[in-house]
Design a protein around this motif. Structure first.
Motif, PDB file in Angstrom:
ATOM      1  N   LEU A  84     -82.045 111.845  15.977  1.00  0.00           N
ATOM      2  CA  LEU A  84     -82.686 113.112  15.655  1.00  0.00           C
ATOM      3  C   LEU A  84     -81.875 114.286  16.196  1.00  0.00           C
ATOM      4  CD1 LEU A  84     -85.155 114.599  14.488  1.00  0.00           C
ATOM      5  CD2 LEU A  84     -86.257 114.316  16.727  1.00  0.00           C
ATOM      6  N   LEU A  85     -81.462 114.193  17.457  1.00  0.00           N
ATOM      7  CA  LEU A  85     -80.692 115.266  18.083  1.00  0.00           C
ATOM      8  C   LEU A  85     -79.303 115.394  17.450  1.00  0.00           C
ATOM      9  CD1 LEU A  85     -81.746 114.613  21.751  1.00  0.00           C
ATOM     10  CD2 LEU A  85     -82.246 116.683  20.453  1.00  0.00           C
ATOM     11  N   PHE A  86     -78.715 114.257  17.080  1.00  0.00           N
ATOM     12  CA  PHE A  86     -77.405 114.285  16.435  1.00  0.00           C
ATOM     13  C   PHE A  86     -77.468 115.047  15.115  1.00  0.00           C
ATOM     14  CE2 PHE A  86     -74.373 112.436  13.423  1.00  0.00           C
ATOM     15  CZ  PHE A  86     -73.180 112.674  14.088  1.00  0.00           C
ATOM     16  N   TYR A  87     -78.487 114.775  14.309  1.00  0.00           N
ATOM     17  CA  TYR A  87     -78.608 115.458  13.024  1.00  0.00           C
ATOM     18  C   TYR A  87     -78.941 116.932  13.212  1.00  0.00           C
ATOM     19  CZ  TYR A  87     -77.912 111.757   9.657  1.00  0.00           C
ATOM     20  OH  TYR A  87     -77.330 110.799   8.866  1.00  0.00           O
ATOM     21  N   MET A  88     -79.741 117.239  14.223  1.00  0.00           N
ATOM     22  CA  MET A  88     -80.039 118.639  14.508  1.00  0.00           C
ATOM     23  C   MET A  88     -78.785 119.365  15.001  1.00  0.00           C
ATOM     24  SD  MET A  88     -83.833 118.191  16.184  1.00  0.00           S
ATOM     25  CE  MET A  88     -84.138 119.938  16.414  1.00  0.00           C
ATOM     26  N   ALA A  89     -77.876 118.612  15.652  1.00  0.00           N
ATOM     27  CA  ALA A  89     -76.617 119.210  16.112  1.00  0.00           C
ATOM     28  C   ALA A  89     -75.674 119.481  14.945  1.00  0.00           C
ATOM     29  CB  ALA A  89     -75.939 118.302  17.135  1.00  0.00           C
ATOM     30  N   ILE A  90     -75.530 118.510  14.022  1.00  0.00           N
ATOM     31  CA  ILE A  90     -74.573 118.719  12.926  1.00  0.00           C
ATOM     32  C   ILE A  90     -75.084 119.738  11.918  1.00  0.00           C
ATOM     33  CG2 ILE A  90     -73.546 116.430  13.165  1.00  0.00           C
ATOM     34  CD1 ILE A  90     -75.008 115.591  10.626  1.00  0.00           C
ATOM     35  N   LYS A  91     -76.356 120.100  12.014  1.00  0.00           N
ATOM     36  CA  LYS A  91     -76.855 121.207  11.194  1.00  0.00           C
ATOM     37  C   LYS A  91     -76.224 122.524  11.643  1.00  0.00           C
ATOM     38  CE  LYS A  91     -81.150 123.561   9.834  1.00  0.00           C
ATOM     39  NZ  LYS A  91     -82.632 123.583   9.980  1.00  0.00           N
ATOM     40  N   ARG A  92     -75.872 122.607  12.930  1.00  0.00           N
ATOM     41  CA  ARG A  92     -75.383 123.853  13.514  1.00  0.00           C
ATOM     42  C   ARG A  92     -73.901 123.801  13.888  1.00  0.00           C
ATOM     43  NH1 ARG A  92     -79.456 127.210  15.599  1.00  0.00           N
ATOM     44  NH2 ARG A  92     -81.569 126.479  15.105  1.00  0.00           N
ATOM     45  N   LEU A  93     -73.328 122.590  13.981  1.00  0.00           N
ATOM     46  CA  LEU A  93     -71.949 122.424  14.432  1.00  0.00           C
ATOM     47  C   LEU A  93     -71.141 121.641  13.397  1.00  0.00           C
ATOM     48  CD1 LEU A  93     -72.509 121.265  18.143  1.00  0.00           C
ATOM     49  CD2 LEU A  93     -71.965 123.575  17.356  1.00  0.00           C
ATOM     50  N   PRO A  94     -69.825 121.795  13.395  1.00  0.00           N
ATOM     51  CA  PRO A  94     -68.990 120.927  12.557  1.00  0.00           C
ATOM     52  C   PRO A  94     -69.178 119.458  12.944  1.00  0.00           C
ATOM     53  CG  PRO A  94     -67.733 122.807  13.336  1.00  0.00           C
ATOM     54  CD  PRO A  94     -69.031 122.833  14.070  1.00  0.00           C
ATOM     55  N   PHE A  95     -69.134 118.606  11.961  1.00  0.00           N
ATOM     56  CA  PHE A  95     -69.374 117.175  12.153  1.00  0.00           C
ATOM     57  C   PHE A  95     -68.440 116.572  13.202  1.00  0.00           C
ATOM     58  CE2 PHE A  95     -69.368 112.863   9.707  1.00  0.00           C
ATOM     59  CZ  PHE A  95     -70.140 112.292  10.702  1.00  0.00           C
ATOM     60  N   GLY A  96     -67.136 116.818  13.070  1.00  0.00           N
ATOM     61  CA  GLY A  96     -66.163 116.231  13.987  1.00  0.00           C
ATOM     62  C   GLY A  96     -66.364 116.685  15.417  1.00  0.00           C
ATOM     63  N   VAL A  97     -66.705 117.951  15.610  1.00  0.00           N
ATOM     64  CA  VAL A  97     -66.949 118.478  16.959  1.00  0.00           C
ATOM     65  C   VAL A  97     -68.160 117.793  17.573  1.00  0.00           C
ATOM     66  CG1 VAL A  97     -67.648 120.536  18.250  1.00  0.00           C
ATOM     67  CG2 VAL A  97     -65.859 120.698  16.512  1.00  0.00           C
ATOM     68  N   THR A  98     -69.217 117.613  16.791  1.00  0.00           N
ATOM     69  CA  THR A  98     -70.428 116.965  17.296  1.00  0.00           C
ATOM     70  C   THR A  98     -70.148 115.536  17.744  1.00  0.00           C
ATOM     71  OG1 THR A  98     -71.737 118.294  15.753  1.00  0.00           O
ATOM     72  CG2 THR A  98     -72.831 116.415  16.760  1.00  0.00           C
ATOM     73  N   VAL A  99     -69.415 114.793  16.927  1.00  0.00           N
ATOM     74  CA  VAL A  99     -69.099 113.403  17.270  1.00  0.00           C
ATOM     75  C   VAL A  99     -68.239 113.349  18.532  1.00  0.00           C
ATOM     76  CG1 VAL A  99     -67.904 111.310  16.506  1.00  0.00           C
ATOM     77  CG2 VAL A  99     -69.330 112.588  14.904  1.00  0.00           C
ATOM     78  N   ALA A 100     -67.291 114.269  18.654  1.00  0.00           N
ATOM     79  CA  ALA A 100     -66.432 114.293  19.843  1.00  0.00           C
ATOM     80  C   ALA A 100     -67.259 114.530  21.103  1.00  0.00           C
ATOM     81  CB  ALA A 100     -65.359 115.366  19.695  1.00  0.00           C
ATOM     82  N   ALA A 154     -76.139 118.405  20.845  1.00  0.00           N
ATOM     83  CA  ALA A 154     -75.077 117.404  20.903  1.00  0.00           C
ATOM     84  C   ALA A 154     -74.946 116.828  22.310  1.00  0.00           C
ATOM     85  CB  ALA A 154     -73.753 118.030  20.464  1.00  0.00           C
ATOM     86  N   SER A 155     -75.097 117.657  23.316  1.00  0.00           N
ATOM     87  CA  SER A 155     -74.983 117.191  24.706  1.00  0.00           C
ATOM     88  C   SER A 155     -76.114 116.229  25.062  1.00  0.00           C
ATOM     89  CB  SER A 155     -74.993 118.389  25.662  1.00  0.00           C
ATOM     90  OG  SER A 155     -73.908 119.253  25.396  1.00  0.00           O
ATOM     91  N   ILE A 156     -77.336 116.553  24.630  1.00  0.00           N
ATOM     92  CA  ILE A 156     -78.465 115.652  24.906  1.00  0.00           C
ATOM     93  C   ILE A 156     -78.305 114.361  24.110  1.00  0.00           C
ATOM     94  CG2 ILE A 156     -80.969 115.387  24.885  1.00  0.00           C
ATOM     95  CD1 ILE A 156     -81.203 118.412  25.090  1.00  0.00           C
ATOM     96  N   ALA A 157     -77.779 114.467  22.880  1.00  0.00           N
ATOM     97  CA  ALA A 157     -77.507 113.264  22.087  1.00  0.00           C
ATOM     98  C   ALA A 157     -76.498 112.373  22.803  1.00  0.00           C
ATOM     99  CB  ALA A 157     -76.998 113.640  20.697  1.00  0.00           C
ATOM    100  N   ALA A 158     -75.495 112.979  23.453  1.00  0.00           N
ATOM    101  CA  ALA A 158     -74.513 112.206  24.217  1.00  0.00           C
ATOM    102  C   ALA A 158     -75.189 111.462  25.368  1.00  0.00           C
ATOM    103  CB  ALA A 158     -73.417 113.133  24.753  1.00  0.00           C
ATOM    104  N   ALA A 159     -76.120 112.146  26.050  1.00  0.00           N
ATOM    105  CA  ALA A 159     -76.860 111.493  27.136  1.00  0.00           C
ATOM    106  C   ALA A 159     -77.712 110.345  26.589  1.00  0.00           C
ATOM    107  CB  ALA A 159     -77.732 112.518  27.854  1.00  0.00           C
ATOM    108  N   CYS A 160     -78.290 110.549  25.405  1.00  0.00           N
ATOM    109  CA  CYS A 160     -79.085 109.480  24.787  1.00  0.00           C
ATOM    110  C   CYS A 160     -78.202 108.290  24.419  1.00  0.00           C
ATOM    111  CB  CYS A 160     -79.795 110.007  23.540  1.00  0.00           C
ATOM    112  SG  CYS A 160     -81.160 111.118  23.877  1.00  0.00           S
ATOM    113  N   TRP A 161     -76.957 108.553  23.967  1.00  0.00           N
ATOM    114  CA  TRP A 161     -76.050 107.451  23.639  1.00  0.00           C
ATOM    115  C   TRP A 161     -75.731 106.660  24.902  1.00  0.00           C
ATOM    116  CZ3 TRP A 161     -70.773 108.067  20.584  1.00  0.00           C
ATOM    117  CH2 TRP A 161     -70.326 106.795  20.214  1.00  0.00           C
ATOM    118  N   ALA A 162     -75.559 107.357  26.013  1.00  0.00           N
ATOM    119  CA  ALA A 162     -75.329 106.664  27.278  1.00  0.00           C
ATOM    120  C   ALA A 162     -76.527 105.780  27.617  1.00  0.00           C
ATOM    121  CB  ALA A 162     -75.077 107.686  28.392  1.00  0.00           C
ATOM    122  N   GLY A 163     -77.736 106.331  27.463  1.00  0.00           N
ATOM    123  CA  GLY A 163     -78.937 105.538  27.715  1.00  0.00           C
ATOM    124  C   GLY A 163     -79.062 104.371  26.760  1.00  0.00           C
ATOM    125  N   TYR A 164     -78.678 104.579  25.507  1.00  0.00           N
ATOM    126  CA  TYR A 164     -78.693 103.515  24.497  1.00  0.00           C
ATOM    127  C   TYR A 164     -77.829 102.342  24.947  1.00  0.00           C
ATOM    128  CZ  TYR A 164     -77.365 101.265  20.061  1.00  0.00           C
ATOM    129  OH  TYR A 164     -77.105 100.366  19.067  1.00  0.00           O
TER     130      TYR A 164
END
Length: 305
Positions: A84-100, A154-164
């Motif tokens: 959810l956070l990832f998609y909300m991030a790419i709505k506002r940021l370039p895709f490649g930047v969000t993934v990085a 994107a930052s919170i999504a990164a923390a969620c990936w760590a938790g995942y």
């Protein structure tokens, strides 16, 4: 000789095809944003992905216990929030930047669970990439505008990936297909209410449902199948190194499909974070032999997100 070459090359091609499929699927998913929003798009992707993987794995065959279901439910909730956070991030940021930015999550897990100085070198390199993306614009350097709220997502999504990853390792004693399919079901329960609140009855439009099903297949079911093929034939280090190509492929997909053009500094920052991820994977020590934990792409990623 040809068989030997094929055995070495095909798994690597499968990983690249998996990442490419994931990135293309996500790029095309962004076309749904004007109609159903980021939340509605997440609901469609996660919901259909859950249905596809439930049909493939039929997890009830493995007889999960109540304790297993509780553990998987927590895992799935984090997976759903991450998507959810990832998609909300790419709505506002370039895709490649969000993934990085999101890649900082698993890299941090690798460093925090290690005591080797070399791992801190990779973390420092990743921090350099983040500095280029986040701090240089604040200092007046022309890097390219990045939305602050998108950066937070994107930052919170990164923390969620760590938790995942941490939760996925704890679930490593269970069957991977059961964990991923039931985890995605739990993720759907998390994200679908947000999608309904955002898009309402628009989610039931036949054309939207068909597009959502296609996105789920291209960005989840296909990458998952390819990764399962590759995981059986590649070492974890090699697999992780190739997976670290995702930010670059996401940036290319964003350019070709979404016309998201990045600055030279942004491309350099993405490359720096990729080198950090690859370096961490190549220099990692072999883990003790345990049952394999589910990979990101099996749920987002990769396999969702």
């Amino acid at each position: 000789m040809q068989n030997s070459l094929g055995q070495r090359v095909l798994p690597s091609v499968a990983v690249l095809a998996s990442v490419s499929s994931l990135c293309l699927g996500t790029s095309f998913a962004k076309h749904l944003f004007p109609v159903v929003g980021a939340q509605g798009t997440t609901a469609l992707r996660v919901g259909f992905s859950a249905l596809l993987l439930l049909a493939i794995w039929r997890p009830w065959r493995f007889g999960p216990s109540r304790a297993n279901l509780r553990q998987i439910a927590i895992f799935g909730a984090v997976l759903g929030l991450m998507n959810l956070l990832f998609y909300m991030a790419i709505k506002r940021l370039p895709f490649g930047v969000t993934v990085a930015i999101e890649f900082i999550g698993p890299l941090s897990v690798a460093v925090l669970t290690s005591r080797r100085w070399l791992d801190f070198v990779w973390l420092g390199l990743a921090a350099t990439g983040l500095f280029m993306l986040l701090i240089l614009p604040m200092l007046g350097v022309q890097v390219g505008h990045l939305d602050p709220l998108g950066l937070l997502y994107a930052s919170i999504a990164a923390a969620c990936w760590a938790g995942y990853i941490v939760l996925g390792k704890r679930a490593g004693h269970m069957h991977g297909g059961m964990v991923v399919s039931l985890g995605l079901l739990a993720a759907a329960f998390v994200v679908v209410p947000f999608g309904i609140a955002e898009a309402g009855a628009k989610l039931l439009s036949p054309s939207i449902l068909l597009y959502g099903l296609a996105v789920a297949a291209v960005s989840s079911a296909i990458p998952y199948s390819l990764e399962m093929f590759a995981l059986k034939r590649l070492s974890p280090g090699t697999f992780s190194t190739m997976l670290a190509t995702e930010p670059a492929i996401a940036a290319i997909a964003g350019t070709l499909v979404l016309a998201e053009h990045l600055s030279l500094v942004q491309w350099s920052a993405i490359g720096t974070i990729m080198v950090a991820a690859m370096g961490s994977a190549l220099t990692s020590r072999p883990a003790p032999a345990v049952a394999p934990a589910p990979q990101k792409a099996a749920g987002d990623a990769q396999a969702l997100v």
